[in-house]
Design a protein around this motif. Structure first.
Motif, PDB file in Angstrom:
ATOM      1  N   UNK A 208       0.852  -1.195   0.000  1.00 62.64           N
ATOM      2  CA  UNK A 208       0.000   0.000   0.000  1.00 62.64           C
ATOM      3  C   UNK A 208       0.884   1.240   0.000  1.00 62.64           C
ATOM      4  N   UNK A 209       0.289   2.367  -0.440  1.00 64.61           N
ATOM      5  CA  UNK A 209       0.995   3.643  -0.310  1.00 64.61           C
ATOM      6  C   UNK A 209       1.047   4.049   1.149  1.00 64.61           C
ATOM      7  N   UNK A 210       1.961   4.955   1.475  1.00 59.72           N
ATOM      8  CA  UNK A 210       2.003   5.504   2.839  1.00 59.72           C
ATOM      9  C   UNK A 210       0.795   6.395   3.065  1.00 59.72           C
ATOM     10  N   UNK A 211       0.290   6.375   4.284  1.00 63.20           N
ATOM     11  CA  UNK A 211      -0.695   7.362   4.744  1.00 63.20           C
ATOM     12  C   UNK A 211       0.096   8.488   5.417  1.00 63.20           C
ATOM     13  N   UNK A 212      -0.478   9.698   5.474  1.00 62.75           N
ATOM     14  CA  UNK A 212       0.247  10.795   6.131  1.00 62.75           C
ATOM     15  C   UNK A 212       0.738  10.444   7.534  1.00 62.75           C
ATOM     16  N   UNK A 213      -0.046   9.675   8.281  1.00 60.35           N
ATOM     17  CA  UNK A 213       0.348   9.304   9.648  1.00 60.35           C
ATOM     18  C   UNK A 213       1.598   8.448   9.695  1.00 60.35           C
ATOM     19  N   UNK A 214       1.847   7.659   8.619  1.00 57.46           N
ATOM     20  CA  UNK A 214       3.065   6.842   8.570  1.00 57.46           C
ATOM     21  C   UNK A 214       4.294   7.744   8.542  1.00 57.46           C
ATOM     22  N   UNK A 215       4.174   8.867   7.863  1.00 56.64           N
ATOM     23  CA  UNK A 215       5.296   9.807   7.762  1.00 56.64           C
ATOM     24  C   UNK A 215       5.382  10.644   9.052  1.00 56.64           C
TER      25      UNK A 215
END
Ligand code: NAD
Length: 244
Positions: A208-215
């Motif tokens: 999956x792509x990163x979600x903003x919270x992952x960053x």
């Protein structure tokens, strides 16, 4: 006590995908946050400092404004950015100038003003949001990649030069993140953003792509005491997909 209790932070691009997540997570962890972006309507923060980062006078005074509004300044997250698409041959003068202005010159101006203020007050942490494409080239974004490489280099240099001032400077380097920046890029090219995000996610080893919270989680780590021995690091956050 919450991890960032008593800390004051400036977040640029605070109305965007990653910026909103960083500001919200910092506040949840106890920090007081000054949000900076062109339009901050609806953004929850302890201080709102709207403005255009391409205006030198705004970028030069933003750190002091945040310190004055919050009563201190311990953390800066230089997150605002723009991504103009195209190889060099399809990049306009405006693509070049605007990309330099937002992605490189504004963090330079903010850091130049902030470092003495933060050093005088006992130190702090600066986290720049660069990109995997600032560490290695990415396709069809020559000017964007160049600006993120410049920000990565600036991060490494400042990390080296200002550790002795008690300022730790590090960068997060994401690969693709599901934010308005990414989705608007798909829409500009006539793709359905939802299915394009799902398709692109399949190319990531984590699925999956990163979600903003992952960053944002990694930004908070670099801003925290847990990263107390890290200076000038470029931390890739890519789900196992280091290049496109
Ligand atoms: P976004 O477009 O959702 O947010 C960027 C924010 O920066 C916006 O709110 C925008 O208003 C603000 N901004 C842009 N120009 C400005 C200016 N002149 N003055 C003030 N504010 C300005 O994008 P995002 O994906 O959340 O990006 C945040 C950072 O992450 C950027 O630096 C971007 O380059 C980087 N990044 C994003 C991705 C991705 O796939 N989304 C990947 C790697 C790195």
């Amino acid at each position: 006590m919450a991890e960032f209790e008593g800390k004051c932070a400036l977040v640029t691009g605070a109305a965007g995908g990653i910026g909103q997540a960083v500001a919200a997570q910092l506040r949840t962890a106890g920090a007081r946050v000054a949000a900076a972006d062109r339009d901050l309507s609806g953004i929850e923060a302890d201080a709102h400092l709207p403005g255009d980062l391409t205006e030198a006078a705004y970028a030069d005074t933003l750190a002091a404004a945040a310190r004055d509004a919050l009563g201190g300044l311990h953390i800066i997250v230089n997150n605002a950015g723009i991504a103009r698409r195209g190889p060099v041959t399809a990049s306009s003068d405006d693509d070049f100038a605007a990309s330099i202005a937002v992605n490189v010159e504004a963090p330079f101006r903010i850091c130049r003003a902030a470092i003495p203020l933060m050093a005088q007050a006992g130190g702090g942490a600066i986290v720049n949001v660069a990109s995997c494409w600032g560490v290695r080239p990415g396709p069809d974004h020559a000017v964007y990649c160049m600006t993120k490489a410049a920000l990565a280099s600036l991060t490494q240099c400042m990390g080296l030069d200002h550790a002795r001032d008690g300022i730790r400077v590090n960068a997060v380097c994401p690969n693709e993140v599901d934010t308005p920046m990414l989705r608007s890029g798909f829409e500009l090219r006539g793709f359905d953003a939802q299915s394009a995000v799902a398709e692109l996610g399949k190319t990531v080893p984590l699925g999956r792509l990163a979600e903003p919270g992952d960053i944002a989680d990694v930004v908070l780590f670099l801003a925290s005491e847990k990263a107390r021995y890290m200076c000038g690091a470029l931390v890739e956050v890519n789900g196992g997909k280091p290049v496109s």
